[in-house]
Design a protein around this motif. Sequence first.
Motif, PDB file in Angstrom:
ATOM      1  N   LEU A  36     -50.981 -66.521  38.994  1.00 58.37           N
ATOM      2  CA  LEU A  36     -50.715 -66.723  37.576  1.00 58.37           C
ATOM      3  C   LEU A  36     -49.664 -65.734  37.066  1.00 58.37           C
ATOM      4  CD1 LEU A  36     -51.906 -68.919  35.920  1.00 58.37           C
ATOM      5  CD2 LEU A  36     -53.600 -67.318  35.040  1.00 58.37           C
ATOM      6  N   SER A  37     -49.677 -64.567  37.678  1.00 54.30           N
ATOM      7  CA  SER A  37     -48.724 -63.547  37.239  1.00 54.30           C
ATOM      8  C   SER A  37     -47.280 -63.962  37.532  1.00 54.30           C
ATOM      9  CB  SER A  37     -49.027 -62.222  37.938  1.00 54.30           C
ATOM     10  OG  SER A  37     -48.952 -62.409  39.334  1.00 54.30           O
ATOM     11  N   LYS A  38     -47.121 -64.920  38.427  1.00 56.19           N
ATOM     12  CA  LYS A  38     -45.767 -65.376  38.776  1.00 56.19           C
ATOM     13  C   LYS A  38     -45.331 -66.561  37.911  1.00 56.19           C
ATOM     14  CE  LYS A  38     -44.444 -62.974  42.471  1.00 56.19           C
ATOM     15  NZ  LYS A  38     -43.298 -62.090  42.342  1.00 56.19           N
ATOM     16  N   MET A  39     -46.260 -67.087  37.116  1.00 52.50           N
ATOM     17  CA  MET A  39     -46.008 -68.323  36.383  1.00 52.50           C
ATOM     18  C   MET A  39     -44.735 -68.298  35.539  1.00 52.50           C
ATOM     19  SD  MET A  39     -47.680 -71.126  36.387  1.00 52.50           S
ATOM     20  CE  MET A  39     -47.555 -71.655  34.679  1.00 52.50           C
ATOM     21  N   ARG A  51     -45.844 -73.640  48.050  1.00 57.80           N
ATOM     22  CA  ARG A  51     -45.929 -72.230  47.675  1.00 57.80           C
ATOM     23  C   ARG A  51     -47.308 -71.894  47.109  1.00 57.80           C
ATOM     24  NH1 ARG A  51     -41.466 -69.467  43.706  1.00 57.80           N
ATOM     25  NH2 ARG A  51     -42.657 -67.571  43.243  1.00 57.80           N
ATOM     26  N   ARG A  52     -47.834 -70.745  47.501  1.00 54.74           N
ATOM     27  CA  ARG A  52     -49.055 -70.243  46.858  1.00 54.74           C
ATOM     28  C   ARG A  52     -48.585 -69.363  45.719  1.00 54.74           C
ATOM     29  NH1 ARG A  52     -53.768 -69.582  49.811  1.00 54.74           N
ATOM     30  NH2 ARG A  52     -54.084 -67.616  48.751  1.00 54.74           N
ATOM     31  N   ARG A  89     -51.028 -75.522  38.284  1.00 54.31           N
ATOM     32  CA  ARG A  89     -50.650 -76.238  39.513  1.00 54.31           C
ATOM     33  C   ARG A  89     -50.526 -77.732  39.271  1.00 54.31           C
ATOM     34  NH1 ARG A  89     -50.292 -73.784  44.549  1.00 54.31           N
ATOM     35  NH2 ARG A  89     -49.542 -75.604  45.656  1.00 54.31           N
ATOM     36  N   PHE A  90     -51.469 -78.240  38.479  1.00 60.44           N
ATOM     37  CA  PHE A  90     -51.485 -79.671  38.162  1.00 60.44           C
ATOM     38  C   PHE A  90     -50.164 -80.087  37.504  1.00 60.44           C
ATOM     39  CE2 PHE A  90     -52.849 -83.003  35.011  1.00 60.44           C
ATOM     40  CZ  PHE A  90     -53.221 -83.983  35.914  1.00 60.44           C
TER      41      PHE A  90
END
Lengths: 480, 319
Positions: free
Chosen positions: B130-133, B126-127, B75-76
Amino acid sequence: MKKNDAFQGYDPDGDFCEIFGPADGKQTQNPLAQRLSKYNIRTLNQRNSAAERELHNLGITFTVYSDSGAIDRILPFDPIPRQISQADWKVLEKGCRQRVMALNAFLADVYGKQKIFKDKIIPKALVTGNKNFRKEMVGVKLPHSTYTHISGVDLIRDEHGEFLVLEDNCRSPSGVSYVIENRHLMMRSFPDLMEGVKVMPVSDYGKRLKATLTETTPARYQNPQVVLLTPGVFNSAYFEHVFLAREMGVPLVEGRDLVVDEEDRVFMKTISGLERVHMIYRRIDDAFLDPEVFRKDSMLGAPGLMRSLKAGKVAIANAVGAGVADDKAVYAYMPRIIKYYLDEDPVLNNVETWICREKDALAYVLEHLEDLVVKPVGESGGYGIVIGPMATKAELAAVRRELKKNPSNYIAQPMIRLSVSPTLTKAGLRPRHVDLRPFVLTGEEPWVLPGGLTRVAMREGSLVVNSSQGGGSKDTWVMR
Amino acid sequence: MGDALMLLSRFADSAFWMGRYLERAESLARLLMVTESFAADQESDEAWAPILQVFADTDAFSERGKPLTALNVARFYLADPNNSNSVILAATMMKENARSLRHLLSTESWRQVSLFQKSVAALQKRRFALSKMSEICADIRDGSCTLRGVLDATCYRDEVWRFLQLGAALERADQSTRLIDIKYFRFDRDDDDDEPAPPDVAWWNTLLRSASGYHAFQRRYSFNADPADAARFLICDKHLPLSVTNAVEAACEQLARLDEDFGARPGAAVSRAAKALRERLDAPPARLSGRSLHRYLDQIQQEIITLANVLDDRYFSPA
């Protein structure tokens, strides 16, 4: 007229309609109306939403400043064009040319021999005491004596269909980019509406503008370098500055890009060093132009521009001090100014105007406040206007106090029922009030862009068409 | 010289940085993809720490008071508008630089700039899991590639274009060194005599894939390739778009065009810095691994910084 689906429920209610004419007049067959009648309103709305999204993506936007920061907005677009017949256009064109010729003659006189004061046509104090009068310009000679190179003449049409001048704009009038972008948008998104219709083109404005600026550069400079001076990306009209620089193919400079040397020459800082600048189309106010002469805290201009101008080494459009001519206080005298310089009657009349600095007029205005529109002089963009019939009691009381305290600061006009033009709403085509701002370019001679900006009050019944107050725009078709 | 359009220094600066930020957004997305796919194998958040160190962001991250988890680091770098190394900030800065250049860009370009920036800005709200990364990062990479394609297809090849390409090329060179360095930053500590185990073949393969170079590498080195070959490929190959050498050559080509086509002579300081960088790339150390590789990448980064500084003196900040 047969009321069809798209026009179901369309009722101008006594207003002059740009398509169907006066409410009590003979209804004529209008080809555009016939064509529109075939459309489904839902489809039109969907297509219009898509067109407006595209305006966003293309960045055809203006910026509104509010407490919560700056927001990029599009000027709401209405796909139903406003039509002007060739006969009407002939009159408008002639009237706009005449008006701008008189404005330029007036400015040349005011900053020259000042004959108009000696002949007592207009009070000298009203002009030289105006906050837009620049004493620094007195005696400065300009090529072709052109002061207002780019002018906007704001017109409205009353219930009888007569075009009236509401306001002159001699200080960087904006909106011309929308005239051209609206046409492009119509051609892209509604080609079927335009098919087979003969409309006068608007697309050569940029070329004309550049020619105008070149013509008004001191003649000894061959192939002059023209630049457009913008306050920067945060200006609400930045898109228009981008648009015009692009159309002319000239650099879009900021004050910090310019320097004036000891010989009063203006340069811009390029990757190959300093390059000479001969003509500046500035989109910043006089006050910010040159901290050596005007506001010392200005970061938008460049020190020394006035020196260069006086030395005849750079030209500035519009001329410094041109704003004195478009002031609402001077406006009231325009019919007399036209007569004085051109020895002609005005082709386009003013809206009847009471000059509150005159005692009788003030008395009348105070008496009829709730029927009149009161406007502060020296303002633009619809700011500070009080519309009597729509004002609250508190607003009327406030303006009454102001009028008594500072009458010279105001003019008043009757409430005009602006003409209406069919406009797309969710419910179908509905009458909405419109105005018209033709653009006039003046180098050696004035030239009028066919049509102009039609602004439309998108809210039902509203008479305020300013973009800063929720107005939209339409493509304007001058029929051939 | 006859073609010179007299570009303002300010526009040259904006074009250069528009190019840099566009490239930075894309490189960051590639870097996050590598880390994510590598971390997925390890099933540990430890894999995310090196990114912070490569960008010297360890302090900035800890200031946010969030635990060092994969999601927080991701996210950072994706969506923290206050992180100067985030995709979202890079996309915004890219657009702001484009905005001041707008009249010199094609209308198609500005449209795509807006669309790209808008899609990246949407990440903030957006939330994401990690699986969407990798999907998100691939979208960013594709958005950036689309924008680069539109620029390439529609922009006039004037000085603006040259500075845009120059900025993009220098940033690409810089980011490629960081991508490789992600496994070597730990050699920074001089007191550490024992070299840790070098990254394995799987890691290099991931890296090659993220640099769009995996298959080209297989073709060039066939069998028996070892990790040093992969490093050599990513740094020195003349034909791989994302290699450091290719990016530096592209940058030098822009300088030559500015000089020859537009009379905007780079001058002594710029020529010297460019020459030093090229010479450095022509002479890699014999051993392209371990501490020697890290030191080499570090030297390249320093040369790039020097070049960027003299470019600024020459073109963007005239006296």
